[in-house]
Design an enzyme around this catalytic site. Structure first.
Site, PDB file in Angstrom:
ATOM      1  N   LYS A 242      44.345  56.628  68.034  1.00 31.73           N
ATOM      2  CA  LYS A 242      45.224  56.866  66.880  1.00 31.73           C
ATOM      3  C   LYS A 242      46.337  57.837  67.249  1.00 31.73           C
ATOM      4  CE  LYS A 242      41.968  55.919  63.102  1.00 31.73           C
ATOM      5  NZ  LYS A 242      40.779  55.539  63.879  1.00 31.73           N
TER       6      LYS A 242
ATOM      7  N   GLU B 215      46.403  64.273  59.518  1.00 28.31           N
ATOM      8  CA  GLU B 215      47.510  63.665  58.796  1.00 28.31           C
ATOM      9  C   GLU B 215      47.559  64.200  57.373  1.00 28.31           C
ATOM     10  OE1 GLU B 215      47.956  59.299  60.926  1.00 28.31           O
ATOM     11  OE2 GLU B 215      47.003  59.430  58.956  1.00 28.31           O
TER      12      GLU B 215
ATOM     13  N   HIS C 273      35.957  55.054  53.312  1.00 29.36           N
ATOM     14  CA  HIS C 273      36.942  54.495  54.245  1.00 29.36           C
ATOM     15  C   HIS C 273      36.494  53.174  54.853  1.00 29.36           C
ATOM     16  CE1 HIS C 273      38.874  58.341  53.739  1.00 29.36           C
ATOM     17  NE2 HIS C 273      37.808  58.956  54.206  1.00 29.36           N
TER      18      HIS C 273
ATOM     19  N   ARG D 265      42.192  43.061  67.631  1.00 30.00           N
ATOM     20  CA  ARG D 265      41.124  42.064  67.604  1.00 30.00           C
ATOM     21  C   ARG D 265      41.251  41.252  66.329  1.00 30.00           C
ATOM     22  NH1 ARG D 265      38.422  44.405  63.486  1.00 30.00           N
ATOM     23  NH2 ARG D 265      38.198  46.677  63.471  1.00 30.00           N
TER      24      ARG D 265
END
Length: 656
Positions: free
Chosen positions: A116, A204, A239, A296
């Site tokens: 990330k 973030e 999440h 993917r």
């Protein structure tokens, strides 16, 4: 020309890939662990080979075992599915070194997008919008704890801690204020290390109540890249996606084009090939920010297939063979609406605890516009070693409401006996007014839906008790049916979720009266077939499915499922109630942390042990105040469901 495809995965995605591969003429090879010897994907492949014991590290995550299987069977290409090794750049390299074709993107794209931190830096350079945050002190260095703490002060709260590697919500924490930061860094690093072998974190700024919208992209080795619309995955728990739909009810044609073009830009920036998904957060003003790219095929790819009419696995195989994409951007059309839910063996009323055991009966509903992608069938055993997803249930409609109606009916009419599932929880979401209005954000389950009855234990209604008594009385009366003798009151004792329920049952021909306390309920048996009761209730003829396994009875009616134990003829035993101080493992799993020691004083609700099972961490908490008299487990232990882990004594017990 590629001829033989090995699927380096298990469960529904292995079955899904096998289906398309066979249709295209490929020979197929399944790999399986010892625990999966009788699995559906093994049965459906042309050939199958065992690659190790149940533990994923020694089987489905063993690149050497999978490459050996390819060599032994003569496979010339490998499809990784999703999860396991699908986003492992070293595995993609090893496949190519072995002279085989990897059905996926180049390893450098996997490596970049698997971080990330690095992918976010690359997207900033490519001009793709990103969420403000902190990725570390340099391009090649992750942040240490002190740097994260310092950065958090600059970014401000609330903020998100995220594992740089992996996905699925593991290693991700919402931090509301500074006092929570240090503990959350520790927990996020621990979970990330357990899940991905990498504890690197980024920070973030939290985008409050966003939509989670992702774009399906495809690229080939000839420089072509397209997007196939978007999927809205906003309905999430911890999440992890619960509902996915296409197209998004929130996305306008202009936003779809802008996000699609940004996603293609992201794919081209990393030299992409094959199927990929670029995930974005979208705020209430329809500003969108890059979240991550999954290199993917996604779990939720069927909704895109249903609205585009394309087979994405077939596209993957074409690209792997070096063919150009079959359609250009202006040839891709979206038609109708599709919604997918993930049917899990888990109990939403008990904190979504994963369920293990025998799937006595699994009968997917049938009907127009329905699709079930599954890797299980009746009689299979759901083990603690793997993700407890039983199936993906997908409904297509000419419009969103038709898709919703079909999906609700599919969930209500699908029969699952033997394990508690989230079936009722899912149907309640799809029927919810907020979801129906297209207004569900990532905060939906935690806010608008948090008090839904499916999320807490609900006592059986007198009607459900009457149906249970009806099915049990049938079993006692035999296949000839009930007696026409004068009504006699027969006591019946049931165990329901650990509680004892006393009933009085009166039979008069095919009429039944069930009394429980001050309540009573009357039913009439219309007909009986194996596993099916047809009853008349207040003049309305209805059906109830059931399955009996010794003294255990499983029932399903009106979209609800429940189970009872007939203990009428069992000797009375004392049940260990809540607050007993005997803290048991809630499921099979591994102990990854013990936070207390014998002699410690603890309070009710305090976390004592962290149990890892089915790829998630589960806190095991004290059920009362007291002193720890025994701690019977250590980090690294493998434990069984209901195994005693910790014992808590009260002051009175200690004095005695």
């Amino acid at each position: 020309m590629l001829k033989k495809l090995l699927i380096a995965n298990r469960g529904e995605i292995a079955v899904r890939v096998i289906r398309t591969a066979k249709a295209l003429g490929y020979r197929t090879v399944a790999v399986y662990s010892e625990a999966d010897a009788n699995a559906l994907h093994v049965e459906q492949a042309d050939e199958a080979i065992c690659i190790g014991p149940a533990q994923v590290s020694a089987s489905y995550l063993s690149a050497n075992a999978i490459l050996d299987a390819a060599r032994i069977t003569g496979a010339d290409c490998i499809h990784p599915g999703y999860g396991f090794l699908s986003e492992n750049a070293d595995f993609a390299k090893a496949v190519k070194r072995a002279g085989l074709t990897f059905v996926g993107p180049p390893e450098n794209a996997i490596e970049l997008m698997g971080s990330k931190r690095r992918s976010k830096i690359a997207m900033q350079q490519a001009g793709v919008p990103v969420v403000p945050g902190y990725e570390g002190p340099g391009k090649s260095n992750g942040a240490n704890d002190d740097q994260l703490i310092a950065a958090a002060k600059d970014i401000g709260y609330p903020l998100m801690l995220k594992a740089s590697a992996g996905g699925g919500g593991r290693g991700m924490r919402l931090v509301e204020n500074e006092s929570e930061l240090v503990d959350n860094i520790k927990r996020a690093r621990s979970e990330a290390k357990q899940a991905f072998g990498d504890d690197e974190l980024i920070i973030e700024k939290a985008v409050i109540e966003p939509r989670h919208v992702e774009i399906q992209v495809f690229a080939d080795r000839h420089g072509n890249a397209v997007y196939l619309g978007e999927r809205d995955c906003s309905v999430q728990r911890r999440h992890q996606k619960v509902v996915e739909e296409a197209p998004s009810p929130f996305v306008t044609p202009e936003l779809r084009q802008a996000m699609g073009e940004a996603a293609v830009k992201a794919a081209l920036a990393c030299g992409y090939e094959g199927a990929g998904t670029v995930e974005f957060l979208v705020d209430k003003d329809r500003n969108f920010y890059f979240l991550e790219m999954n290199t993917r095929l996604q779990v939720e790819h069927p909704v895109t297939e249903l609205i585009t009419g394309q087979d994405l696995v077939a596209w993957q195989l074409m690209v792997a063979e070096g063919q150009p994409l079959p359609l250009s951007q202006d040839q891709i059309q979206l038609n109708g609406h599709a919604i997918e839910v993930r049917l899990y063996a888990e109990d939403p009323a008990s904190g979504f605890t994963p369920q293990t055991g025998t799937l006595h009966q699994f009968t997917p509903a049938e009907g127009d516009g329905l699709r079930f992608d599954t890797g299980v069938r009746s009689g299979d055993v759901v083990s603690p070693h793997y993700d407890p997803m039983l199936a993906k249930v997908i409904a297509w409609g000419e419009n969103r409401d038709q898709a919703r109606r079909r999906l609700i009916r599919a969930l209500e009419d699908t029969t699952v006996f033997g394990l508690t599932t989230n079936r009722h929880f899912l149907s309640r979401i799809i029927a919810d007014d907020t979801f129906g209005a297209g207004e569900a954000t990532t905060a939906f389950l935690q806010q608008a839906f948090k008090d839904d009855p499916s999320l807490s234990p609900q006592p059986l209604t007198i009607r459900e008790l009457a149906l249970s008594a009806c099915a049990l009385s049938l079993g006692a009366a035999g296949q000839e049916g009930w007696s026409n003798a004068p009504a006699t009151a027969i006591p019946m004792t049931l165990e329901v979720d650990g509680d004892t329920v006393e009933l009085l049952v009166r039979q008069n021909g095919h009429r039944l009266t069930v009394v429980h306390g001050d309540e009573q309920y009357k039913l009439q048996l219309q007909s009986q077939a194996p596993g099916l009761l047809c009853i008349i209730d207040k003049g309305v003829r209805q059906r109830c499915q059931y399955h009996r396994d010794s003294d255990s009875l499983y029932l399903q009616a009106c979209g609800r499922s429940w189970s009872v134990q007939d203990i009428t003829h069992q000797p009375a035993t004392g049940a260990q109630g809540a607050g007993s101080g005997r803290i048991l493992a809630s499921m099979d799993g591994a102990i990854i942390d013990v936070l207390v020691a014998a002699g410690d004083t603890v309070q009710q609700g305090q976390t004592l042990v962290i149990l890892e099972a089915m790829k998630m961490e589960h806190p095991v908490k004290a059920d009362r105040d007291g002193t720890l008299s025994q701690v019977l487990t250590s980090a690294g232990d493998q434990v069984k469901r209901s195994q005693l882990l910790v014992e808590i004594s009260t002051d009175e017990e200690a004095g005695a």
